[in-house]
Design a protein around this motif. Structure first.
Motif, PDB file in Angstrom:
ATOM      1  N   ALA A 122       0.847  -1.188   0.000  1.00 56.27           N
ATOM      2  CA  ALA A 122       0.000   0.000   0.000  1.00 56.27           C
ATOM      3  C   ALA A 122       0.883   1.239   0.000  1.00 56.27           C
ATOM      4  CB  ALA A 122      -0.915   0.009   1.212  1.00 56.27           C
ATOM      5  N   GLU A 123       0.584   2.181  -0.881  1.00 57.17           N
ATOM      6  CA  GLU A 123       1.285   3.467  -0.913  1.00 57.17           C
ATOM      7  C   GLU A 123       0.305   4.594  -0.627  1.00 57.17           C
ATOM      8  OE1 GLU A 123       3.605   6.625  -3.863  1.00 57.17           O
ATOM      9  OE2 GLU A 123       3.211   4.588  -4.568  1.00 57.17           O
ATOM     10  N   LEU A 124       0.646   5.459   0.337  1.00 61.08           N
ATOM     11  CA  LEU A 124      -0.093   6.675   0.605  1.00 61.08           C
ATOM     12  C   LEU A 124       0.820   7.836   0.260  1.00 61.08           C
ATOM     13  CD1 LEU A 124      -1.425   4.432   2.455  1.00 61.08           C
ATOM     14  CD2 LEU A 124      -2.144   6.317   3.938  1.00 61.08           C
ATOM     15  N   SER A 125       0.411   8.659  -0.695  1.00 65.42           N
ATOM     16  CA  SER A 125       1.253   9.751  -1.141  1.00 65.42           C
ATOM     17  C   SER A 125       0.439  11.025  -1.272  1.00 65.42           C
ATOM     18  CB  SER A 125       1.903   9.405  -2.485  1.00 65.42           C
ATOM     19  OG  SER A 125       2.808  10.402  -2.894  1.00 65.42           O
ATOM     20  N   LEU A 126       0.926  12.104  -0.670  1.00 66.21           N
ATOM     21  CA  LEU A 126       0.283  13.421  -0.734  1.00 66.21           C
ATOM     22  C   LEU A 126      -1.170  13.348  -0.295  1.00 66.21           C
ATOM     23  CD1 LEU A 126       1.779  14.527  -4.181  1.00 66.21           C
ATOM     24  CD2 LEU A 126       2.552  15.249  -1.916  1.00 66.21           C
ATOM     25  N   THR A 127      -1.406  12.655   0.803  1.00 67.20           N
ATOM     26  CA  THR A 127      -2.772  12.431   1.252  1.00 67.20           C
ATOM     27  C   THR A 127      -2.864  12.565   2.767  1.00 67.20           C
ATOM     28  OG1 THR A 127      -4.642  10.901   1.149  1.00 67.20           O
ATOM     29  CG2 THR A 127      -2.460   9.923   1.426  1.00 67.20           C
ATOM     30  N   ALA A 128      -4.097  12.520   3.296  1.00 65.42           N
ATOM     31  CA  ALA A 128      -4.295  12.684   4.736  1.00 65.42           C
ATOM     32  C   ALA A 128      -5.614  12.058   5.166  1.00 65.42           C
ATOM     33  CB  ALA A 128      -4.294  14.171   5.105  1.00 65.42           C
ATOM     34  N   TYR A 129      -5.675  11.716   6.446  1.00 65.29           N
ATOM     35  CA  TYR A 129      -6.902  11.298   7.130  1.00 65.29           C
ATOM     36  C   TYR A 129      -7.491   9.995   6.601  1.00 65.29           C
ATOM     37  CZ  TYR A 129      -6.522  16.105   8.741  1.00 65.29           C
ATOM     38  OH  TYR A 129      -6.056  17.285   9.264  1.00 65.29           O
ATOM     39  N   ASN A 130      -6.677   9.150   6.033  1.00 63.29           N
ATOM     40  CA  ASN A 130      -7.133   7.824   5.646  1.00 63.29           C
ATOM     41  C   ASN A 130      -6.954   6.841   6.803  1.00 63.29           C
ATOM     42  OD1 ASN A 130      -7.637   8.190   2.610  1.00 63.29           O
ATOM     43  ND2 ASN A 130      -5.574   9.010   2.874  1.00 63.29           N
ATOM     44  N   THR A 131      -7.753   5.757   6.788  1.00 65.96           N
ATOM     45  CA  THR A 131      -7.663   4.709   7.800  1.00 65.96           C
ATOM     46  C   THR A 131      -7.533   3.354   7.126  1.00 65.96           C
ATOM     47  OG1 THR A 131      -8.987   5.948   9.392  1.00 65.96           O
ATOM     48  CG2 THR A 131      -8.828   3.571   9.720  1.00 65.96           C
ATOM     49  N   ILE A 132      -6.531   2.583   7.552  1.00 60.78           N
ATOM     50  CA  ILE A 132      -6.402   1.181   7.152  1.00 60.78           C
ATOM     51  C   ILE A 132      -6.498   0.349   8.420  1.00 60.78           C
ATOM     52  CG2 ILE A 132      -4.985  -0.558   6.013  1.00 60.78           C
ATOM     53  CD1 ILE A 132      -3.589   1.668   4.492  1.00 60.78           C
ATOM     54  N   SER A 133      -7.465  -0.557   8.470  1.00 58.21           N
ATOM     55  CA  SER A 133      -7.687  -1.338   9.687  1.00 58.21           C
ATOM     56  C   SER A 133      -7.893  -2.804   9.373  1.00 58.21           C
ATOM     57  CB  SER A 133      -8.892  -0.796  10.460  1.00 58.21           C
ATOM     58  OG  SER A 133     -10.093  -0.981   9.740  1.00 58.21           O
ATOM     59  N   GLN A 134      -7.496  -3.650  10.335  1.00 57.74           N
ATOM     60  CA  GLN A 134      -7.686  -5.094  10.258  1.00 57.74           C
ATOM     61  C   GLN A 134      -7.338  -5.655   8.871  1.00 57.74           C
ATOM     62  OE1 GLN A 134     -10.669  -3.393  11.943  1.00 57.74           O
ATOM     63  NE2 GLN A 134      -9.231  -3.527  13.623  1.00 57.74           N
ATOM     64  N   SER A 135      -6.232  -5.191   8.335  1.00 54.91           N
ATOM     65  CA  SER A 135      -5.820  -5.583   6.994  1.00 54.91           C
ATOM     66  C   SER A 135      -4.382  -6.087   6.988  1.00 54.91           C
ATOM     67  CB  SER A 135      -5.967  -4.405   6.025  1.00 54.91           C
ATOM     68  OG  SER A 135      -7.333  -4.014   5.901  1.00 54.91           O
ATOM     69  N   THR A 136      -4.052  -6.839   5.935  1.00 55.27           N
ATOM     70  CA  THR A 136      -2.703  -7.361   5.737  1.00 55.27           C
ATOM     71  C   THR A 136      -2.100  -6.716   4.506  1.00 55.27           C
ATOM     72  OG1 THR A 136      -3.209  -9.474   6.787  1.00 55.27           O
ATOM     73  CG2 THR A 136      -1.340  -9.425   5.277  1.00 55.27           C
ATOM     74  N   MET A 137      -0.875  -6.196   4.651  1.00 55.40           N
ATOM     75  CA  MET A 137      -0.145  -5.596   3.536  1.00 55.40           C
ATOM     76  C   MET A 137       1.166  -6.351   3.354  1.00 55.40           C
ATOM     77  SD  MET A 137      -1.007  -1.707   4.680  1.00 55.40           S
ATOM     78  CE  MET A 137      -1.495  -2.226   6.330  1.00 55.40           C
TER      79      MET A 137
END
Length: 297
Positions: A122-137
């Motif tokens: 997973a890549e988060l770039s130039l972003t904010a206020y996201n949630t990743i939960s109970q997940s496998t990366m």
């Protein structure tokens, strides 16, 4: 194969969406409040994406399988906000691409599996206020992260597993500030770091397990400031590495935690690391030539 432009409140269920030369599903132009459930999306166009959410809000993708054969599996672009992906599998097999690219704000990924063995999970770039939960990366390549944040702020990762045997478990850099990792496991292997951060401020890791049986656990590099690691375990077993390493990193805090490295240094504060604090923590090594706590320079 599926293109929604300014289309709202539609439902797609138990469907197969495939485009072997372009994007799979693409929601754009204010396509809001749509649902995709129990479906498969596939793209094989070079550099193209199996599922893109463009300028769109409050869409829900659930119980679906999303495969990028020659590019990313999923992109949530800059205009994608308040969307949810749940109980889904996102896989890319393309070198240097992402299984999940999050570039929009305030989106949620939960209960999902995210994998690219040849790029970022997973890549988060130039972003904010996201949630990743109970997940496998998952990733399995040097220089990439199971989770990678670039110039992204105030995101939350909770109850997740991040695994990259060849690179980084979680990798935060370039002004990724005020992010939180809780109740998670971060794992890496030879040549990588389970948790790596540089050029970023005020990030928090709490109640998490950071492991690397063959290298460094938590690595706070140049410009990592005001990081807090609390109620966590950093466990490695590698000579020449440390469970927690500070390299020119200032004003960071480790509290209520365990740092364990039977074969090397447990906690290593290298030259230029200033104003850091370790409190209410246990540091353990069994190596005669190393230290439970080492201050250098």
């Amino acid at each position: 194969a599926l293109y929604l432009l300014g289309a709202d409140s539609n439902t797609l269920t138990a469907s197969y969406i495939s485009n072997l030369s372009g994007h799979g599903a693409y929601l754009d132009g204010g396509s809001d409040d749509n649902a995709i459930d129990r479906s498969s999306m596939v793209s094989n166009g070079a550099g193209l994406v199996a599922l893109i959410l463009g300028d769109s809000a409050r869409n829900a993708v659930s119980r679906s399988y999303i495969l990028g054969l020659a590019g990313d599996a999923v992109n949530l672009n800059a205009g994608a906000v308040y969307n949810t992906i749940s109980q889904s599998t996102m896989v890319s097999v393309a070198a240097g691409y992402n299984a999940l690219g999050l570039y929009g704000a305030s989106n949620t990924v939960t209960g999902s599996y995210v994998q690219n063995l040849a790029g970022h999970g997973a890549e988060l770039s130039l972003t904010a206020y996201n949630t990743i939960s109970q997940s496998t990366m998952v990733s399995n390549v040097a220089g990439y992260g199971a989770l990678y944040l670039n110039d992204s702020d105030s995101n939350t990762v909770t109850g997740c597993l991040m695994v990259n045997p060849a690179g980084y478990g979680a990798f935060l850099e370039s002004g990724s500030d005020l992010n939180t990792v809780t109740l998670s496991t971060l794992s890496a292997g030879v040549g990588g770091y389970a948790f790596y951060i540089n050029g970023s401020a005020s990030n928090t890791v709490t109640a998490s397990y950071i492991r690397n049986p063959a290298g460094a656990g938590a690595f706070l590099d140049t410009g990592a400031i005001y990081t807090v690691i609390s109620l966590s375990t950093m466990a490695v077993d590698a000579a020449g590495a440390a469970a927690i390493y500070f390299g020119n990193a200032d004003s960071n805090t480790v509290t209520g935690s365990l740092a364990l490295n039977p074969s090397g240094n447990a906690v290593f504060l290298d030259s230029g690391s200033e104003d850091n604090a370790v409190s209410q923590s246990t540091m353990v090594t069994a190596s005669a030539s190393d230290s439970a706590l080492r201050l250098f320079g």
